[in-house]
Design a protein around this motif. Sequence first.
Motif, short mmCIF file in Angstrom:
data_model
loop_
_atom_site.label_atom_id
_atom_site.label_comp_id
_atom_site.label_asym_id
_atom_site.label_seq_id
_atom_site.Cartn_x
_atom_site.Cartn_y
_atom_site.Cartn_z
N SER A 1 -32.28 1.93 13.87
CA SER A 1 -31.90 1.99 15.25
C SER A 1 -31.22 0.50 15.76
N SER A 2 -30.36 0.76 16.56
CA SER A 2 -29.38 -0.33 17.11
C SER A 2 -29.98 -0.55 18.66
N ARG A 3 -30.75 0.04 19.09
CA ARG A 3 -31.17 0.06 20.42
C ARG A 3 -32.78 -0.67 20.83
N LEU A 4 -33.28 -0.87 19.40
CA LEU A 4 -34.69 -1.52 19.47
C LEU A 4 -34.64 -2.95 19.39
N SER A 5 -35.71 -3.69 19.91
CA SER A 5 -35.82 -5.20 19.66
C SER A 5 -37.32 -5.55 19.49
N SER A 6 -38.11 -4.90 19.99
CA SER A 6 -39.65 -5.17 19.99
C SER A 6 -40.30 -4.25 19.68
N SER A 7 -40.02 -2.63 19.68
CA SER A 7 -40.73 -1.70 19.26
C SER A 7 -40.66 -1.38 17.88
N PRO A 8 -41.66 -0.84 17.15
CA PRO A 8 -41.30 -0.59 15.48
C PRO A 8 -40.49 0.55 15.47
N CYS A 9 -40.47 1.54 16.51
CA CYS A 9 -39.57 2.84 16.18
C CYS A 9 -39.59 3.56 17.30
N VAL A 10 -38.74 4.49 17.55
CA VAL A 10 -38.53 5.52 18.53
C VAL A 10 -38.08 6.76 18.12
N LEU A 11 -38.40 7.78 19.01
CA LEU A 11 -37.73 9.20 18.61
C LEU A 11 -36.84 9.65 19.69
N VAL A 12 -35.30 9.72 19.50
CA VAL A 12 -34.35 10.17 20.27
C VAL A 12 -34.02 11.63 19.89
N SER A 13 -33.45 12.10 21.05
CA SER A 13 -32.84 13.44 21.11
C SER A 13 -31.50 13.72 20.15
N GLY A 14 -31.25 14.75 19.86
CA GLY A 14 -29.92 15.21 19.31
C GLY A 14 -28.74 14.95 20.35
N LYS A 15 -27.74 14.88 20.09
CA LYS A 15 -26.73 14.61 21.08
C LYS A 15 -26.32 15.73 22.07
N PHE A 16 -26.64 16.69 21.62
CA PHE A 16 -26.32 18.06 22.38
C PHE A 16 -27.61 18.74 22.92
N GLY A 17 -28.70 18.07 22.66
CA GLY A 17 -29.95 18.79 22.80
C GLY A 17 -30.67 18.35 24.09
N TRP A 18 -31.82 18.71 24.18
CA TRP A 18 -32.21 18.29 25.61
C TRP A 18 -32.82 16.95 25.30
N PHE B 1 -35.62 10.21 14.20
CA PHE B 1 -36.70 9.12 13.98
C PHE B 1 -35.88 7.90 13.69
N GLU B 2 -35.79 6.93 14.71
CA GLU B 2 -35.04 5.48 14.46
C GLU B 2 -36.31 4.39 14.35
N ILE B 3 -35.79 3.64 13.26
CA ILE B 3 -36.87 2.40 12.93
C ILE B 3 -36.12 1.09 13.33
N ASN B 4 -37.04 0.22 13.58
CA ASN B 4 -36.54 -1.09 13.71
C ASN B 4 -36.57 -1.86 12.30
N PRO B 5 -35.73 -2.28 11.64
CA PRO B 5 -35.94 -3.18 10.37
C PRO B 5 -36.55 -4.47 10.64
N GLU B 6 -36.36 -4.86 11.66
CA GLU B 6 -37.02 -6.33 11.94
C GLU B 6 -38.63 -6.41 12.30
N HIS B 7 -39.04 -5.31 12.42
CA HIS B 7 -40.45 -5.26 12.95
C HIS B 7 -41.31 -5.23 11.63
N PRO B 8 -42.56 -6.10 11.91
CA PRO B 8 -43.27 -6.04 10.66
C PRO B 8 -44.01 -4.83 10.30
N ILE B 9 -44.23 -3.97 10.97
CA ILE B 9 -44.63 -2.55 10.43
C ILE B 9 -43.83 -1.84 9.68
N ILE B 10 -42.62 -1.94 9.90
CA ILE B 10 -41.52 -1.14 9.32
C ILE B 10 -41.41 -1.98 7.96
N LYS B 11 -41.62 -3.24 8.01
CA LYS B 11 -41.26 -4.03 6.66
C LYS B 11 -42.23 -3.81 5.92
N ASN B 12 -43.70 -3.73 6.31
CA ASN B 12 -44.63 -3.47 5.50
C ASN B 12 -44.41 -1.90 4.76
#
Length: 801
Positions: A652-669, A697-708
């Motif tokens: 993910s390029s939109r996260l800074s403090s959250s470990p992950c986020v679920l985004v929609s498809g470009k042409f979906g709802w 499913f986008e993950i934040n590589p800087e977050h401790p959970i994702i590193k673990n």
Amino acid sequence: MLGASRRSVSAVVRASSARRRALAPTASTSSSCPNSLMENQVKVPQFQTRWLSMFSATKTNDPNHEMHPNLRNSILVSNRHESTATSADTSDPTCEEFEYQAEVSRLMDLIVHSLYSNKEIFLRELISNASDALDKLRYLSVTEPKLLKDAVDLDIRIQTDKDNGIITIMDTGIGMTRQELVDSLGTIAHSGTAKFLKALKESQEAGADSTLIGQFGVGFYSSFLVSDKVVVSTKSPKSDKQYVWEGEAGASSYTIREETDPEKLIPRGTHLTLYLKHDDKGFAHPERIQKLVKNYSQFVSFPIYTWQEKGFTKEIEVDEDPTEANKVGEEESKAEKKKKTKKVVERYWDWELTNETKPIWLRNPKDVTTEEYNEFYKKTFDEYLDPLASSHFTTEGEVEFRSILFVPATRKDDIVNTKTKNIRLYVKRVFISDDFDGELFPRYLCFIRGVVDSNDLPLNVSREILQESRIVRIMRKRLVRKAFDMILGISLSENKEDYEKFWENFGKFLKLGCIEDQSNHKRIAPLLRFFSSQSEDELISLDEYVENMKTEQKDIYYIAADSLTSARNAPFLERLLEKDFEVLFLVDPMDEVAIQNLKSYKEKNFVDISKEDLDLGDKNEEKEKEIKQEFAQTCDWIKKRLGDKVARVDISSRLSSSPCVLVSGKFGWSANMERLMRSQTLGDVSSLEFMRSRRVFEINPEHPIIKNLSAASRTSPDDPEALRAIDLLFDTALISSGFTPDNPSELGGKIYEMMGSALAGKWRYATPEVQHVPPSQSAGPQNPEAFEAEVVQPVEAGGQK
């Protein structure tokens, strides 16, 4: 026709009492003028009646005209039983029978099923014909002044007999000769006015008044919608004779005869008498006739009088009760007594002016004050608040019409109501309809109110004509443009409260316009208002957003949610807030659809930050490539665990403090749109499944959970705890991203299990020793005071009791 002067009743009484009695209507008791009233007219100066101006008409050498002064007592259709009961008498040598030039049944079918869907239209048509007759006379009198030799006012009068179901419509217009009767009333859909205008055009005189509607054209036959029999008595100033036309509904022929009864002769004009059908006799009530005139013919350019019952209050003497007189003493009887009186209402019938001959939209806008506009608006549309704005304009050129439009201060109609009565359409000042379904205004502008007066549309206009008319399409385009100019004027005014009030009432209508009217997107977009990440307390416009954009910002960012709180705390905003990019909060159910239909504004694209491939303009391709290579194994491991729940796993390029986020498809709802579609009663489940299939499913590589988890993917990819952590991470991202979990109870179980593992052994619970109480002492009622006073001492470790 029945022209009238301004002479008072008292003056007439002094001039001639015999003439007074002769002029009183005698057709029925319901419309008679009592003699007692006439005898007391000198005592009632406020009561005036309108007498015929023909009393002062100049005499001519024509023997027929010399007859008129003696017959003026019959000009009022007071003796309407005698004047209208003209049956065809074949023994009369002057009575001739004619066959219609077309099948009457076909004509009636045309009238009932095509031209007229409402019976009350008949009065509008007949008044319009009478107005044309007056217009034609006024035009011809310019070159032939002798046509007005009988000094009769140019007006229209309507008299009713509700007891017998008779309506008489009288005008002092041009009238018709015998041949004109045959040509106009014997030929279906033949218009005398059309023929007249054609002659004007051929003689190069068409530059004069050409606003005539249609003298005895198809409109005349609308009288058979409510009548069993119609009698037309007409006198043209070009002829010395008066003729009577008589026809019945369903008949294949009609009769024309010369009028020979001296009491029924008129100096000029036409008397049209309708004998109503049994089911339509309600039209003969004076109040209903007056209401129809005000509704349909309020602005006809000639005065319209209706025969109405009136009254005034007066005092009369009352005889004293003889029983009370006997009780009066001798001394009281000698004293002077005051006469007892009581107030009574004296009823009478008189002509009453029913219409206004100068509509406000025909006046110069410079001469009309704001108060006059507001008063017209409140009176016409039954409002109590002044409008927010108004627009008075005239359109000329390809199509000519006049209009006044208003923006209301409050909302009455719901946005889903497709039938509105906000626009009143007039043709040559004759009311046509206010029941439209998008012909003059699109549905999303149904809150705009006003009047439209056209000279180009036919009077006999129907819904099909409106839908197919090129004139109407041009009118619609220009009316919509003027409506947007009005709304834009409110938004640019110094008083911001006015537009706040407008947006609160009609904002949803404009959002609907974004969906339905692509051609007017450029006019609608500047009027839209939204909350944003930098303006949560005050709505801002798109112009203000663009003005506040950062130099490096390329797009207009937005997020759709069910509330401001949800939008403000969404994880999608983290990196944008760090970069100080403003994000629109779309919290109304219609906002997201409206923005998606706009697509762009001032060459700036609208971008949903909750969808994949978000570009914030700060990409470092080399760094991203290194990170993707580093976490490639982790992404594949997470994707394998989640399976078909997600389309792919990305960095993910939109996260800074959250470990992950679920985004929609470009042409979906989006998550918000999916929630709205789920709530639809008639939602298509199959399309829902298709549109929600593209989740990333986008993950934040800087977050401790994702590193673990990244470390676990290399060392212990099959560890049950690591796999359960992935499941819980996905479910949590599902909720924080605005989606609804498919199985909430399963998610709850995972959370409880994780909490149990985390809290196991962290705190110990020591069970205190409690002194044993014998059952005999615990049974039965206890003393509350003793219970409260009892104290159990703790036992020290290793001690004795």
